[in-house]
Design an enzyme around this catalytic site. Structure first.
Site, PDB file in Angstrom:
ATOM      1  N   LEU A 298      35.165 -35.259   5.383  1.00 55.64           N
ATOM      2  CA  LEU A 298      35.563 -36.477   6.079  1.00 55.64           C
ATOM      3  C   LEU A 298      34.656 -36.794   7.255  1.00 55.64           C
ATOM      4  O   LEU A 298      34.437 -37.961   7.578  1.00 55.64           O
ATOM      5  CB  LEU A 298      37.011 -36.356   6.573  1.00 55.64           C
ATOM      6  CG  LEU A 298      38.093 -36.234   5.502  1.00 55.64           C
ATOM      7  CD1 LEU A 298      39.455 -35.988   6.140  1.00 55.64           C
ATOM      8  CD2 LEU A 298      38.131 -37.479   4.625  1.00 55.64           C
ATOM      9  N   GLY A 299      34.137 -35.779   7.905  1.00 53.97           N
ATOM     10  CA  GLY A 299      33.275 -36.005   9.059  1.00 53.97           C
ATOM     11  C   GLY A 299      32.728 -34.697   9.577  1.00 53.97           C
ATOM     12  O   GLY A 299      33.189 -33.612   9.221  1.00 53.97           O
ATOM     13  N   GLY A 301      31.014 -32.697  13.234  1.00 52.58           N
ATOM     14  CA  GLY A 301      30.889 -32.723  14.682  1.00 52.58           C
ATOM     15  C   GLY A 301      30.077 -31.550  15.163  1.00 52.58           C
ATOM     16  O   GLY A 301      29.521 -30.776  14.368  1.00 52.58           O
ATOM     17  N   GLY A 303      31.080 -28.872  16.654  1.00 54.64           N
ATOM     18  CA  GLY A 303      31.693 -27.572  16.454  1.00 54.64           C
ATOM     19  C   GLY A 303      32.034 -27.228  15.024  1.00 54.64           C
ATOM     20  O   GLY A 303      32.403 -26.098  14.735  1.00 54.64           O
ATOM     21  N   GLY A 304      31.960 -28.184  14.095  1.00 51.17           N
ATOM     22  CA  GLY A 304      32.320 -27.883  12.725  1.00 51.17           C
ATOM     23  C   GLY A 304      32.402 -29.128  11.881  1.00 51.17           C
ATOM     24  O   GLY A 304      31.754 -30.138  12.162  1.00 51.17           O
ATOM     25  N   VAL A 305      33.229 -29.042  10.848  1.00 53.75           N
ATOM     26  CA  VAL A 305      33.351 -30.129   9.888  1.00 53.75           C
ATOM     27  C   VAL A 305      34.825 -30.346   9.571  1.00 53.75           C
ATOM     28  O   VAL A 305      35.625 -29.409   9.620  1.00 53.75           O
ATOM     29  CB  VAL A 305      32.562 -29.793   8.597  1.00 53.75           C
ATOM     30  CG1 VAL A 305      33.095 -28.528   7.948  1.00 53.75           C
ATOM     31  CG2 VAL A 305      32.595 -30.952   7.617  1.00 53.75           C
ATOM     32  N   LYS A 321      40.197 -29.044   9.576  1.00 55.41           N
ATOM     33  CA  LYS A 321      39.062 -28.881  10.489  1.00 55.41           C
ATOM     34  C   LYS A 321      38.575 -27.442  10.396  1.00 55.41           C
ATOM     35  O   LYS A 321      39.341 -26.506  10.622  1.00 55.41           O
ATOM     36  CB  LYS A 321      39.466 -29.226  11.915  1.00 55.41           C
ATOM     37  CG  LYS A 321      38.328 -29.116  12.922  1.00 55.41           C
ATOM     38  CD  LYS A 321      38.777 -29.453  14.334  1.00 55.41           C
ATOM     39  CE  LYS A 321      39.046 -30.924  14.483  1.00 55.41           C
ATOM     40  NZ  LYS A 321      39.282 -31.305  15.903  1.00 55.41           N
ATOM     41  N   ASP A 414      39.335 -38.386  26.560  1.00 54.91           N
ATOM     42  CA  ASP A 414      38.323 -38.835  25.606  1.00 54.91           C
ATOM     43  C   ASP A 414      38.885 -39.930  24.704  1.00 54.91           C
ATOM     44  O   ASP A 414      38.709 -39.898  23.481  1.00 54.91           O
ATOM     45  CB  ASP A 414      37.822 -37.655  24.774  1.00 54.91           C
ATOM     46  CG  ASP A 414      36.444 -37.914  24.181  1.00 54.91           C
ATOM     47  OD1 ASP A 414      35.768 -38.859  24.635  1.00 54.91           O
ATOM     48  OD2 ASP A 414      36.025 -37.178  23.269  1.00 54.91           O
TER      49      ASP A 414
END
EC number: 2.7.12.2
Length: 660
Positions: A298-299, A301, A303-305, A321, A414
């Site tokens: 899905l996406g 970042g 720090g991970g996926v 995540k 954020d």
């Protein structure tokens, strides 16, 4: 009724406890027989420190049977998988990897007070967090003995021993702590429900006795509800049943109290009205990697996926995540912070947290799957989002902010389009708590500089202290961006002037020099990388910053810092980590120029093509001075929010699903 008893307790070498009790009055006999017939009191107090207290404080149970004190540890389904929610209280600390898997090092239940544990609720993933965490209730939990005791005077005397019992059980590898004494209070009433979860720490089958005891003693705790909805709460087998949770919501709505989580005297009760929107899922299910089928990514970042996974046991989709342990220290801290925050958060407009576990060298966090993605994803397909839809989204996000600010005293820090997710029903929910921070009370201020810089409020960029009102700025900037389809600063939007004289002067200059503005725009488009800054003052520091002409569009400052700013990341001055600056830096505008513009220039406003209510809402959110911004609770009363809070977004979501 108080009864003086002298109880002699003998523990045999075989591990069996024989309790001899003197004769008590008939009333106490009946109470003890109804509530203590499974002899859980003996099973709970299996340590030497409790023996002395039992001689003086134990409740008399007239029985000659031997009770087996053997503690049975549940068998792990997967030796390499460990649930984070059973490893201890989430306190300040960091990740620790050992032979048992992923643990939380820091303050343990043995060293923490009862009040600290109350804030974190139960730590077992099989306990439904929604039933234990009502936005309109104040919870009080106590890891007491595994039986319901009518003689409440003994509970205080055995409190320390009960805590030691719980710690011993946890140290022996038991996953489900016992829970009793849940107290739920409202401004108009206070009721206590003494419930004990399934006690599988001994060989006796106490499950039926547990339910019978609770059903016989909780008949007066129905919150004036016409049916005994709360008795369903005690049914452990149906803990994940949707009907039980709906009954709990009905229990809330039937109460005569008007609890306002935001401020006293307010007429809004949005937190209660939205209780039925909680996602329904069976928390008895095990979210283990072997039970999940990975569909797609899905996406990604820093720090991970995040992956879309199908849980075969329940037939549901989740967002998984995945964070590898070979990551930077600041990312590790963000993981723990997000886990702590998600574990204590349960609200319709906060993305639901199902479970977290460690296996195969990675941390897996199971979250609610939001089918339509983030507002950023939606804008990539539709360019802009209609005003009525944004009004409904603002209504939902504001409720989430009220819950975070007033209930948890938490700053998300954020808020931006990519952290507001939408599902097929059109429900907008706040996500990603990796940089959130908790304040002691609503008047506290934070001083750290974390989050996406381009959505920070002016006081945060300037390095001043900030509080919950900084989130209002971020929300206003987010809604404004979704309305016009691009980041507001540098998008040639009109700007709101604080002084009428300055507004007239700027309008005259714009009318007198249209040709110069066009020439400047052309130069910026032709030479976006050759913009030279001189004596730019940010945060009251004199830094000579200029953009270097290279293919990577890196900005080098003259402070002997060799940090490359590729318009994606900027140094986090609070903990040495990286802070995402977002992808919203307008083309042709340097990153530091943008920050200087947010701090010094006037705020953008909506064009006149939008309604006056919408323009007023954005104007109130984007106030330079934090004290002039309304709270999230006050914004729920804004005309723009009221206008669209009942807007039906199904047609809009249907069109989005067709585009996927």
């Amino acid at each position: 009724m108080n009864t003086n008893t002298n109880t002699n307790t003998n523990i045999s070498s075989s591990g069996n406890n024989i309790i001899n009790t003197p004769t008590t009055n008939n009333n106490n006999k009946n109470n003890n027989n109804n509530n203590n017939n499974n002899n859980n009191s003996n099973n709970s107090n299996n340590n030497s420190s409790n023996n002395n207290n039992n001689n003086n404080n134990a409740v008399g149970v007239k029985t000659g049977k031997k009770v087996n004190l053997k503690v049975e540890t549940p068998v792990q389904n997967n030796e390499n998988s460990y649930s984070l929610t059973t490893s201890g209280t989430f306190k300040e600390g960091d990740l620790l990897i050992n032979k048992k898997g992923l643990l939380i090092k820091g303050e343990s239940p043995k060293n923490s007070s009862v009040n600290d544990r109350n804030k974190n609720k139960s730590l077992h993933s099989n306990l439904n967090p929604q039933l234990l965490a009502s936005p309109t209730s104040s919870e009080s939990m106590d890891f007491n003995q595994g039986f319901y005791n009518n003689n409440n005077n003994n509970n205080n005397n055995n409190n320390n021993n009960n805590l030691n019992n719980f710690n011993n059980l946890m140290n022996n590898g038991i996953d489900s702590p016992q829970l009793s004494g849940i107290s739920i209070s409202t401004p108009t009433s206070s009721h206590s429900f003494n419930n004990t979860f399934t006690n599988y720490y001994n060989n006796n089958n106490n499950y039926n006795n547990y339910n019978n005891n609770n059903n016989s003693n909780n008949n007066n705790n129905n919150y004036n509800n016409s049916n005994n909805n709360f008795n369903n709460f005690n049914n452990y087998n149906n803990y994940g049943n949707n009907n039980n949770f709906n009954n709990f919501n009905a229990l809330q709505s039937s109460s005569n109290s008007s609890f306002d989580i935001s401020s006293s005297g307010s007429s809004n009760n949005y937190l209660n009205n939205s209780a039925n929107n909680h996602p329904h899922y069976d928390t008895n299910l095990s979210y283990d990697l072997k039970d999940l089928k990975i569909i797609r990514v899905l996406g990604r970042g820093a720090g991970g996926v995040v992956k879309l996974a199908y849980h075969e046991t329940s037939g549901t989709y989740i967002a998984l995540k995945v964070i590898t342990l070979d990551i930077q220290e600041n990312i590790r801290k963000q993981i723990i912070l997000e886990l702590k925050t998600l574990h204590k958060t349960s609200y319709p407009y906060i993305v639901s947290f199902y479970d977290a576990f460690y296996t195969e060298g990675s941390i897996f966090i199971a979250l609610e799957f939001m089918e339509l993605g983030s507002l950023s994803d939606i804008m990539k397909k539709t360019s802009t989002i209609p005003e009525p839809v944004l009004g409904k989204i603002a209504f939902q996000v504001l409720q989430g902010l009220v819950y975070l600010h007033r209930k948890l005293h938490l700053i998300h820090r954020d808020i931006k389009p990519s952290n507001i997710l939408v599902n097929n029903k059109g429900e907008a929910k706040i996500a990603d708590f990796g940089v959130s921070g908790q304040l002691q009370h609503t008047l506290s201020k934070a001083v750290t500089w974390v989050g996406t810089v381009t959505y920070m409020s002016p006081e945060r960029i300037s390095g001043r202290s900030y509080s919950f009102d900084s989130e209002i700025w971020s929300l206003g900037l987010t809604i404004l961006e979704c309305a016009i389809g691009k980041f507001p600063y540098g998008s040639n939007l009109p700007h709101q002037q604080q002084q009428p004289l300055q507004q007239q002067q700027q309008q005259q200059q714009q009318q007198q020099q249209p040709l110069q503005q066009q020439q400047q725009q052309q130069q910026q488009q032709q030479q976006p990388l050759q913009l030279q800054l001189q004596n730019l003052d940010i945060n009251n520091s004199n830094n000579n910053i200029r953009n270097s002409n290279n293919n990577n569009n890196n900005n080098n400052n003259n402070n002997n810092n060799n940090n490359n700013n590729n318009n994606n990341n900027v140094l986090d001055i609070s903990n040495g980590g990286l802070v995402d600056s977002g992808s919203s830096v307008p083309e042709g505008m340097g990153f530091w120029v943008l920050l200087d513009c947010i701090v010094k220039e006037e705020v953008p406003i909506l064009p006149s093509t939008f309604s006056k209510e919408f323009r007023s809402f954005i104007s109130e959110c984007l106030q330079k001075e934090p004290t002039e911004r309304p709270t999230a609770s006050n914004l729920l009363n804004h005309e723009f929010v009221k206008k669209y809070q009942n807007f039906n977004v199904e047609k809009w979501t249907a069109n989005l699903k067709q585009q996927q």
